[in-house]
Design a protein around this motif. Structure first.
Motif, PDB file in Angstrom:
ATOM      1  N   PHE A 218      10.858  10.372   7.521  1.00 20.27           N
ATOM      2  CA  PHE A 218      11.779  11.255   6.789  1.00 20.27           C
ATOM      3  C   PHE A 218      13.180  10.667   6.761  1.00 20.27           C
ATOM      4  O   PHE A 218      13.496   9.732   7.507  1.00 20.27           O
ATOM      5  CB  PHE A 218      11.782  12.662   7.387  1.00 20.27           C
ATOM      6  N   LEU A 219      14.022  11.240   5.866  1.00 21.47           N
ATOM      7  CA  LEU A 219      15.380  10.727   5.727  1.00 21.47           C
ATOM      8  C   LEU A 219      16.377  11.561   6.539  1.00 21.47           C
ATOM      9  O   LEU A 219      16.847  11.118   7.565  1.00 21.47           O
ATOM     10  CB  LEU A 219      15.778  10.679   4.254  1.00 21.47           C
ATOM     11  N   LYS A 220      16.677  12.773   6.116  1.00 20.95           N
ATOM     12  CA  LYS A 220      17.666  13.583   6.851  1.00 20.95           C
ATOM     13  C   LYS A 220      16.978  14.500   7.853  1.00 20.95           C
ATOM     14  O   LYS A 220      17.372  14.605   9.003  1.00 20.95           O
ATOM     15  CB  LYS A 220      18.476  14.421   5.857  1.00 20.95           C
ATOM     16  N   SER A 221      15.958  15.207   7.351  1.00 19.01           N
ATOM     17  CA  SER A 221      15.258  16.141   8.235  1.00 19.01           C
ATOM     18  C   SER A 221      13.833  16.312   7.737  1.00 19.01           C
ATOM     19  O   SER A 221      13.531  15.940   6.604  1.00 19.01           O
ATOM     20  CB  SER A 221      15.976  17.493   8.246  1.00 19.01           C
ATOM     21  N   CYS A 222      13.000  16.831   8.592  1.00 19.32           N
ATOM     22  CA  CYS A 222      11.643  17.130   8.136  1.00 19.32           C
ATOM     23  C   CYS A 222      11.091  18.362   8.835  1.00 19.32           C
ATOM     24  O   CYS A 222      11.567  18.756   9.898  1.00 19.32           O
ATOM     25  CB  CYS A 222      10.728  15.928   8.302  1.00 19.32           C
ATOM     26  N   LYS A 223      10.118  18.963   8.187  1.00 21.50           N
ATOM     27  CA  LYS A 223       9.466  20.166   8.715  1.00 21.50           C
ATOM     28  C   LYS A 223       8.005  19.839   8.924  1.00 21.50           C
ATOM     29  O   LYS A 223       7.350  19.337   8.016  1.00 21.50           O
ATOM     30  CB  LYS A 223       9.561  21.286   7.671  1.00 21.50           C
ATOM     31  N   ILE A 224       7.515  20.108  10.113  1.00 21.24           N
ATOM     32  CA  ILE A 224       6.115  19.799  10.391  1.00 21.24           C
ATOM     33  C   ILE A 224       5.362  21.086  10.699  1.00 21.24           C
ATOM     34  O   ILE A 224       5.717  21.826  11.624  1.00 21.24           O
ATOM     35  CB  ILE A 224       6.003  18.793  11.554  1.00 21.24           C
ATOM     36  N   GLU A 225       4.364  21.335   9.893  1.00 20.60           N
ATOM     37  CA  GLU A 225       3.603  22.565  10.042  1.00 20.60           C
ATOM     38  C   GLU A 225       2.311  22.302  10.809  1.00 20.60           C
ATOM     39  O   GLU A 225       1.594  21.339  10.520  1.00 20.60           O
ATOM     40  CB  GLU A 225       3.274  23.122   8.652  1.00 20.60           C
ATOM     41  N   LEU A 226       2.038  23.124  11.779  1.00 22.56           N
ATOM     42  CA  LEU A 226       0.790  23.016  12.547  1.00 22.56           C
ATOM     43  C   LEU A 226      -0.084  24.223  12.233  1.00 22.56           C
ATOM     44  O   LEU A 226       0.426  25.334  12.052  1.00 22.56           O
ATOM     45  CB  LEU A 226       1.095  22.984  14.050  1.00 22.56           C
ATOM     46  N   THR A 227      -1.380  23.981  12.174  1.00 19.10           N
ATOM     47  CA  THR A 227      -2.287  25.103  11.911  1.00 19.10           C
ATOM     48  C   THR A 227      -3.444  25.079  12.903  1.00 19.10           C
ATOM     49  O   THR A 227      -3.764  24.052  13.487  1.00 19.10           O
ATOM     50  CB  THR A 227      -2.875  25.045  10.486  1.00 19.10           C
ATOM     51  N   LEU A 228      -4.038  26.252  13.035  1.00 17.76           N
ATOM     52  CA  LEU A 228      -5.134  26.437  13.982  1.00 17.76           C
ATOM     53  C   LEU A 228      -6.394  26.854  13.255  1.00 17.76           C
ATOM     54  O   LEU A 228      -6.324  27.676  12.356  1.00 17.76           O
ATOM     55  CB  LEU A 228      -4.771  27.593  14.903  1.00 17.76           C
ATOM     56  N   PRO A 229      -7.526  26.327  13.672  1.00 19.07           N
ATOM     57  CA  PRO A 229      -8.757  26.827  13.064  1.00 19.07           C
ATOM     58  C   PRO A 229      -9.176  28.193  13.628  1.00 19.07           C
ATOM     59  O   PRO A 229      -9.984  28.877  13.041  1.00 19.07           O
ATOM     60  CB  PRO A 229      -9.782  25.748  13.403  1.00 19.07           C
ATOM     61  N   LYS A 230      -8.630  28.601  14.771  1.00 16.92           N
ATOM     62  CA  LYS A 230      -8.995  29.904  15.356  1.00 16.92           C
ATOM     63  C   LYS A 230      -7.782  30.827  15.355  1.00 16.92           C
ATOM     64  O   LYS A 230      -6.705  30.429  15.813  1.00 16.92           O
ATOM     65  CB  LYS A 230      -9.442  29.720  16.817  1.00 16.92           C
ATOM     66  N   GLU A 231      -7.951  32.051  14.899  1.00 14.99           N
ATOM     67  CA  GLU A 231      -6.823  32.972  14.786  1.00 14.99           C
ATOM     68  C   GLU A 231      -6.284  33.425  16.143  1.00 14.99           C
ATOM     69  O   GLU A 231      -5.092  33.618  16.309  1.00 14.99           O
ATOM     70  CB  GLU A 231      -7.231  34.207  13.985  1.00 14.99           C
ATOM     71  N   GLU A 232      -7.154  33.612  17.093  1.00 12.67           N
ATOM     72  CA  GLU A 232      -6.733  34.179  18.380  1.00 12.67           C
ATOM     73  C   GLU A 232      -6.043  33.150  19.279  1.00 12.67           C
ATOM     74  O   GLU A 232      -5.616  33.460  20.373  1.00 12.67           O
ATOM     75  CB  GLU A 232      -7.926  34.819  19.106  1.00 12.67           C
ATOM     76  N   ALA A 233      -5.925  31.918  18.810  1.00 11.63           N
ATOM     77  CA  ALA A 233      -5.338  30.863  19.641  1.00 11.63           C
ATOM     78  C   ALA A 233      -3.819  30.767  19.463  1.00 11.63           C
ATOM     79  O   ALA A 233      -3.251  31.301  18.521  1.00 11.63           O
ATOM     80  CB  ALA A 233      -5.978  29.534  19.280  1.00 11.63           C
ATOM     81  N   GLU A 234      -3.175  30.064  20.419  1.00 11.61           N
ATOM     82  CA  GLU A 234      -1.736  29.811  20.339  1.00 11.61           C
ATOM     83  C   GLU A 234      -1.504  28.314  20.431  1.00 11.61           C
ATOM     84  O   GLU A 234      -2.349  27.588  20.956  1.00 11.61           O
ATOM     85  CB  GLU A 234      -1.021  30.512  21.510  1.00 11.61           C
ATOM     86  N   ILE A 235      -0.330  27.883  19.941  1.00  9.81           N
ATOM     87  CA  ILE A 235       0.008  26.461  20.046  1.00  9.81           C
ATOM     88  C   ILE A 235       1.277  26.319  20.894  1.00  9.81           C
ATOM     89  O   ILE A 235       2.235  27.078  20.712  1.00  9.81           O
ATOM     90  CB  ILE A 235       0.271  25.831  18.653  1.00  9.81           C
ATOM     91  N   TYR A 236       1.259  25.360  21.813  1.00  8.35           N
ATOM     92  CA  TYR A 236       2.460  25.000  22.580  1.00  8.35           C
ATOM     93  C   TYR A 236       2.726  23.519  22.388  1.00  8.35           C
ATOM     94  O   TYR A 236       1.787  22.737  22.215  1.00  8.35           O
ATOM     95  CB  TYR A 236       2.265  25.327  24.068  1.00  8.35           C
ATOM     96  N   TYR A 237       4.025  23.143  22.412  1.00 10.19           N
ATOM     97  CA  TYR A 237       4.310  21.728  22.130  1.00 10.19           C
ATOM     98  C   TYR A 237       5.557  21.236  22.846  1.00 10.19           C
ATOM     99  O   TYR A 237       6.387  22.027  23.289  1.00 10.19           O
ATOM    100  CB  TYR A 237       4.448  21.498  20.621  1.00 10.19           C
ATOM    101  N   THR A 238       5.642  19.892  22.945  1.00  7.93           N
ATOM    102  CA  THR A 238       6.845  19.249  23.476  1.00  7.93           C
ATOM    103  C   THR A 238       7.322  18.214  22.457  1.00  7.93           C
ATOM    104  O   THR A 238       6.549  17.802  21.592  1.00  7.93           O
ATOM    105  CB  THR A 238       6.571  18.504  24.801  1.00  7.93           C
ATOM    106  N   LEU A 239       8.607  17.829  22.596  1.00  5.93           N
ATOM    107  CA  LEU A 239       9.168  16.808  21.702  1.00  5.93           C
ATOM    108  C   LEU A 239       9.605  15.578  22.473  1.00  5.93           C
ATOM    109  O   LEU A 239      10.096  14.614  21.896  1.00  5.93           O
ATOM    110  CB  LEU A 239      10.386  17.383  20.953  1.00  5.93           C
ATOM    111  N   ASP A 240       9.466  15.623  23.821  1.00 10.18           N
ATOM    112  CA  ASP A 240      10.016  14.533  24.637  1.00 10.18           C
ATOM    113  C   ASP A 240       8.917  13.630  25.193  1.00 10.18           C
ATOM    114  O   ASP A 240       9.140  12.866  26.124  1.00 10.18           O
ATOM    115  CB  ASP A 240      10.861  15.109  25.777  1.00 10.18           C
ATOM    116  N   GLY A 241       7.711  13.758  24.656  1.00 14.61           N
ATOM    117  CA  GLY A 241       6.631  12.889  25.125  1.00 14.61           C
ATOM    118  C   GLY A 241       5.881  13.445  26.330  1.00 14.61           C
ATOM    119  O   GLY A 241       4.866  12.882  26.727  1.00 14.61           O
TER     120      GLY A 241
END
Ligand code: ACM
Ligand code: ZN
Length: 565
Positions: free
Chosen positions: A346-369
């Protein structure tokens, strides 16, 4: 399709190895076709290379030359060995087709024994698999040659004609010191005397064959078909069908209770079948094969009393770590979060969308590796980034406190590269062709230079005549519109793409055809572009594609955009 080069029958690779298009979705129910020619085959040289590679690792490769069914592609090239004489086409749908080899015509056996001669020379193992499955008998019923054969040989029906066919081929293989393997259909009409049977339609064929004193390989579709779904099809990539989760695979007991202690030694072992008609990438093959192949291996070498699924699952965690290190794309019960791509330039900014195949699930994430858990940031909306980052995300199932494996996404912030001002350029690229034995891009220097030429694109020039060579393409890339451009460099063996002073893709080293991508931001103008490539024996491939946000599909860089001094 026919997939192996046979020198005596060049139309097998010119005609039989390619179909005009492919059914989209399930063959049999879909009427949609992709309109794209598809095909390919292994050259004899490549086969030798694969056999040698496997041999070094104590693996024997057994070829399957299918007969009398699944042979419509051959008839498209050699219609004279079908019952009707054709015309025939290479099939564009999966499944079982009525057009099979004629069992009445001598020409069929001349063809097959000639093919087997070349196959025998390529594969040193003691077995040759001749298929034998899924051969509809409609054509034989209506063919005067086949009916004549039935009469002359005193056969009762078309099943006995198939038995005649297989026995005749077995005799030939035995005369060359080889043994025949066939699918359990070869029991119908009487087994060939020395045949080894692969029991796929359940286990009854295997039991019957062992009782008759034949060796058997167990691969029942109830437990060993690794092309069947391993989870709810709604959340899985398209597969042929079936349902064969890991636990069912692990539960398989290859020694049938019906056999007595004098017969069990005929069960040589188990086999997992990974039919790839729905698997069009190596990653998808890995996804279907693992971890079920690990379960089947344990089935093969364990006593029934030693098997314990819970314990196996625990030990599987160690295997997952190994598979992760080897970048094997295995299936795991809790699916990872999904994103449209794994790499976002990306150049200035970007948006990253995550999706789940299961509705009852949650997503957690890190950006620092770091490795995420349910104390990490919870995903709610698309992740907005202003600088380069590595996103590591997991699916979490709150009810059972379980995680998926980690999904890694790379986002890279780009700056525009500086264009150069040029005029008086000529269309095309200048290409240097070298000969010599190289194992790294930096190995080739000007003293190996054979020829200099101009080319239209970054592909192997026709004059490449040695199995050890290298090419260096140099020129300028004309950019008409400022944008982020993504390049895809596929090569066997190593290659490197440089634009301006930047190495955009490093695909160096000895390897099979491997595609690596890289992105750069380019202004309108000209950029120095360079591709270096070398080939060290075996298959040779070189391809450079690109795309940008205004086009969906990647394609080869047109010659209109390539120049040299
Ligand atoms: C088979 O799956 N047709 C052997
Ligand atoms: Zn016939």
């Amino acid at each position: 399709g026919w997939r192996i080069e046979i020198k005596k029958y060049p139309k097998l690779t010119r005609i039989s190895a390619f179909r005009d298009e492919t059914v989209v979705g399930h063959g049999g129910t879909s009427n949609v076709y992709d309109g794209e020619r598809y095909g390919g085959f292994y050259t004899q040289k490549e086969v030798k290379e694969i056999v040698k590679y496997a041999q070094k690792r104590h693996v024997t490769i057994i070829p399957e030359i299918e007969m009398p069914g699944h042979s419509q592609a051959v008839l498209a090239a050699y219609p004279e060995i079908g019952c009707t004489g054709g015309p025939y086409e290479v099939a564009t749908t999966w499944g079982v087709h009525n057009e099979i080899y004629c069992a009445g015509k001598e020409a069929t056996f001349t063809f097959l024994t000639n093919v087997l001669d070349e196959v025998i020379d390529l594969f040193p193992g003691k077995y040759i698999h001749i298929g034998g499955d899924e051969a509809p008998k409609e054509r034989w019923e209506e063919c005067s040659d086949c009916q004549k054969r039935i009469q002359e040989e005193g056969l009762k029906n078309e099943h006995e004609l198939q038995s005649y066919f297989i026995k005749r081929i077995e005799k030939y293989l035995n005369s060359k010191g080889r043994r025949l393997i066939g699918w359990d259909e070869i029991l119908e009409g009487g087994l060939a005397p020395e045949a080894t049977v692969m029991s796929w339609r359940g286990v009854s064929g295997g039991i019957e064959a062992a009782k008759q004193g034949h060796d058997v390989i167990m691969t029942p579709n109830t437990h060993c078909y690794l092309d069947y779904y391993q989870a709810d099809p709604k959340t899985e990539p398209l597969a042929i069908g079936g349902f064969l989760p890991l636990e069912r695979c692990y539960s398989y007991e290859p020694i049938p209770e019906e056999l007595n202690s004098n017969q069990t030694h005929h069960i040589l072992g188990v086999q997992g079948n990974v039919w790839t008609e729905y698997m069009n990438t190596p990653e998808y093959v890995e996804y279907m094969a693992y971890p079920r192949a690990i379960a089947l291996a344990e089935v093969g070498w364990s006593q029934k009393s030693d098997k314990d699924f819970k314990n196996f699952k625990k030990r599987l965690e160690h295997h997952y770590k190994r598979l992760d290190q080897l970048h094997v794309n295995y299936f795991y019960e809790i699916p990872k979060p999904q994103s449209v791509k794994d790499f976002f330039p990306f150049l200035k900014s970007c948006k990253i969308e995550l999706t789940l195949p299961k509705e009852e699930a949650e997503i957690y994430y890190t950006l620092d590796g770091s490795h995420p858990n349910n104390n990490s940031k919870k995903y709610k909306n698309p992740i907005k980034l202003r600088k380069s980052a590595t996103i590591k995300a997991i699916t979490y199932l709150p009810g059972c406190s379980e995680y998926s494996k980690v999904k890694t996404i790379t986002a890279e912030k780009l700056d525009y590269l500086k264009a150069v001002d040029l005029n008086g350029l000529k269309q095309g690229l200048s290409c240097k062709y070298f000969e010599g034995e190289f194992s790294k891009i930096r190995d080739f220097k000007n003293n190996y230079l054979q020829e200099e030429l101009t080319t239209d694109n970054f592909t192997i020039p026709d004059l490449a005549r040695n199995s050890n060579f290298a090419c260096e393409f140099k020129g300028f890339l004309k950019i008409d519109r400022k944008n982020i451009y993504t390049f895809y460099l596929t090569s066997d063996d190593g290659s490197i793409l440089k634009i301006g002073n930047q190495i955009v893709i490093d695909n160096d080293g000895l390897h099979s055809a491997t595609k690596v991508q890289g992105s750069v931001a380019l202004n309108k103008g000209y950029y120095p572009i360079e591709v270096k490539y070398f080939q060290a024996g075996g298959g040779a491939t070189l391809k450079l594609d690109w795309n940008h946000e205004y086009v969906e599909e990647s394609s080869i860089i047109p010659v209109e955009n390539l120049f040299h001094k």
